[in-house]
Design an enzyme around this catalytic site. Sequence first.
Site, PDB file in Angstrom:
ATOM      1  CB  CYS A   1      11.074  12.292  -6.633  1.00  0.00           C
ATOM      2  SG  CYS A   1      11.501  10.155  -7.389  1.00  0.00           S
TER       3      CYS A   1
ATOM      4  CB  SER B   1       0.675   0.242   4.103  1.00  0.00           C
ATOM      5  OG  SER B   1       1.384  -0.855   2.630  1.00  0.00           O
ATOM      6  N   GLY B   2       2.845   2.384   1.871  1.00  0.00           N
ATOM      7  CA  GLY B   2       3.404   2.857   1.755  1.00  0.00           C
ATOM      8  C   GLY B   2       4.137   3.672   1.977  1.00  0.00           C
ATOM      9  CE1 TYR B   3       8.565   3.424   4.341  1.00  0.00           C
ATOM     10  CE2 TYR B   3      10.458   3.566   2.470  1.00  0.00           C
ATOM     11  CZ  TYR B   3      10.001   2.872   4.100  1.00  0.00           C
ATOM     12  OH  TYR B   3      11.147   2.225   4.426  1.00  0.00           O
TER      13      TYR B   3
HETATM   14  N1  LIG Z   1       8.920   6.568  -2.388  1.00  0.00           N
HETATM   15  C1  LIG Z   1       9.095   6.996  -3.293  1.00  0.00           C
HETATM   16  O1  LIG Z   1      10.564   8.332  -3.110  1.00  0.00           O
HETATM   17  C2  LIG Z   1       8.314   7.904  -4.578  1.00  0.00           C
HETATM   18  C3  LIG Z   1       8.202   9.140  -5.039  1.00  0.00           C
HETATM   19  C4  LIG Z   1       7.264   9.234  -5.880  1.00  0.00           C
HETATM   20  C5  LIG Z   1       6.699   8.380  -7.088  1.00  0.00           C
HETATM   21  N2  LIG Z   1       6.329   6.842  -6.165  1.00  0.00           N
HETATM   22  C6  LIG Z   1       5.601   6.041  -6.968  1.00  0.00           C
HETATM   23  O2  LIG Z   1       4.194   5.469  -5.984  1.00  0.00           O
HETATM   24  C7  LIG Z   1       4.663   4.493  -5.879  1.00  0.00           C
HETATM   25  C8  LIG Z   1       4.352   3.728  -4.595  1.00  0.00           C
HETATM   26  O3  LIG Z   1       5.445   4.384  -3.444  1.00  0.00           O
HETATM   27  P1  LIG Z   1       6.057   3.362  -2.203  1.00  0.00           P
HETATM   28  O4  LIG Z   1       7.276   3.914  -2.250  1.00  0.00           O
HETATM   29  O5  LIG Z   1       5.031   4.102  -2.136  1.00  0.00           O
HETATM   30  O6  LIG Z   1       6.020   2.118  -2.272  1.00  0.00           O
HETATM   31  P2  LIG Z   1       5.595   1.528  -1.690  1.00  0.00           P
HETATM   32  O7  LIG Z   1       6.187   1.879  -0.294  1.00  0.00           O
HETATM   33  O8  LIG Z   1       6.182   0.158  -1.662  1.00  0.00           O
HETATM   34  O9  LIG Z   1       4.011   0.795  -0.862  1.00  0.00           O
HETATM   35  C9  LIG Z   1       3.592   0.457  -2.189  1.00  0.00           C
HETATM   36  C10 LIG Z   1       2.217   0.190  -1.787  1.00  0.00           C
HETATM   37  O10 LIG Z   1       1.057  -0.707  -2.363  1.00  0.00           O
HETATM   38  C11 LIG Z   1       0.939  -1.344  -1.785  1.00  0.00           C
HETATM   39  N3  LIG Z   1       0.373  -2.655  -2.931  1.00  0.00           N
HETATM   40  C12 LIG Z   1       1.532  -3.686  -2.947  1.00  0.00           C
HETATM   41  N4  LIG Z   1       1.436  -4.263  -4.100  1.00  0.00           N
HETATM   42  C13 LIG Z   1       0.019  -4.089  -4.404  1.00  0.00           C
HETATM   43  C14 LIG Z   1      -0.586  -4.956  -4.863  1.00  0.00           C
HETATM   44  N5  LIG Z   1      -0.466  -5.787  -6.039  1.00  0.00           N
HETATM   45  N6  LIG Z   1      -2.546  -4.896  -5.100  1.00  0.00           N
HETATM   46  C15 LIG Z   1      -2.455  -3.454  -4.536  1.00  0.00           C
HETATM   47  N7  LIG Z   1      -1.755  -3.046  -3.175  1.00  0.00           N
HETATM   48  C16 LIG Z   1      -0.277  -3.531  -3.178  1.00  0.00           C
HETATM   49  C17 LIG Z   1       0.978  -1.930  -0.727  1.00  0.00           C
HETATM   50  O11 LIG Z   1       0.341  -2.617   0.404  1.00  0.00           O
HETATM   51  P3  LIG Z   1      -0.106  -3.290   0.919  1.00  0.00           P
HETATM   52  O12 LIG Z   1       1.442  -4.775   0.597  1.00  0.00           O
HETATM   53  O13 LIG Z   1       0.542  -3.519   2.429  1.00  0.00           O
HETATM   54  O14 LIG Z   1      -1.201  -4.323   0.666  1.00  0.00           O
HETATM   55  C18 LIG Z   1       1.722  -0.079  -0.380  1.00  0.00           C
HETATM   56  O15 LIG Z   1       0.428  -0.260   0.856  1.00  0.00           O
HETATM   57  C19 LIG Z   1       5.192   3.580  -7.298  1.00  0.00           C
HETATM   58  O16 LIG Z   1       4.802   3.451  -8.227  1.00  0.00           O
HETATM   59  C20 LIG Z   1       6.476   4.478  -7.126  1.00  0.00           C
HETATM   60  O17 LIG Z   1       7.286   4.130  -7.501  1.00  0.00           O
HETATM   61  C21 LIG Z   1       7.365   6.554  -5.554  1.00  0.00           C
END
Ligand SMILES: NC(=O)c1ccc[n+]([C@@H]2O[C@H](COP(=O)([O-])OP(=O)(O)OC[C@H]3O[C@@H](n4cnc5c(N)ncnc54)[C@H](OP(=O)(O)O)[C@@H]3O)[C@@H](O)[C@H]2O)c1
Length: 234
Positions: A149, A12-14
Amino acid sequence: MDKLQVTIVGGSGYVGGELLRLLLFHKGVEVKQVTSERFVGKPISKIHPNLRGISKLTFSSISELENCDTVFLCLPHGNSNKTIQNYASLANQVIDLSADFRINNDALYKVWYGNSRENSEYKNKFVYGIPELHHEEMKTAKFISSAGCNATTVILGLYPFFKENLVEIDRTVSEAKVGTSEGGNSFSEASHHPERSGSIRSYKPVRHRHTAEMIQELSFFGEPQIHFQQLQLK
Ligand SMILES: NC(=O)c1ccc[n+]([C@@H]2O[C@H](COP(=O)([O-])OP(=O)(O)OC[C@H]3O[C@@H](n4cnc5c(N)ncnc54)[C@H](OP(=O)(O)O)[C@@H]3O)[C@@H](O)[C@H]2O)c1
């Protein structure tokens, strides 16, 4: 040819949403399950409207996951190091998009992340996931840690200069400009549009964590001194 059966944890995240967009159009892949604890049972298109009419998948809970070929972990930092054993037994291949296993040195990890990680023995199993640098290892790796990133842009830009010893390794300054999606979908004042719109601000002007990955991947002739600064735009 059988399609690769894939699961996305944290869909559900980005990052999970963008991964879904890519994998749902991949001919060799079938997305089997996608998790969100907040939206269990809801269609993925409710959270990612760009996928309306493309997939009828609904979100599952992590507790309902079935075995698959590859599992992608799109969880906030600090989660996958605690749960890696579960996913290692669930799939033939684990691709972690968080920072938990990007750094292969425990001492360096602690310096930059401020704490030790659990299951740190997995650090030696993970391949750092920049294909331009680790293509051969990635082809057969069971564990891949997707590169940060900011780290990816800086490493790819600097790699040729460091590899060929063309720069002084103690004098590198790098700057990246990023948009709001980089902070994930959790709300904060720092990412809220009315607060953020039309502005530019410095984020972690010293000791940005991605610097650790840059040092790791560019240490051909000793440990480089890299000053990295991130600027956030609306
Ligand atoms: N955003 C970027 O540009 C980017 C780029 C490269 C890497 N990253 C990395 O990729 C990862 C995800 O980033 P994001 O930006 O997509 O984060 P986000 O938008 O906050 O999404 C986080 C996801 O993890 C789930 N989640 C949160 N806490 C959880 C838990 N305790 N147990 C199970 N599921 C959980 C959430 O789902 P629910 O709360 O709905 O269950 C949601 O689907 C991070 O580690 C980030 O550092 C991000």
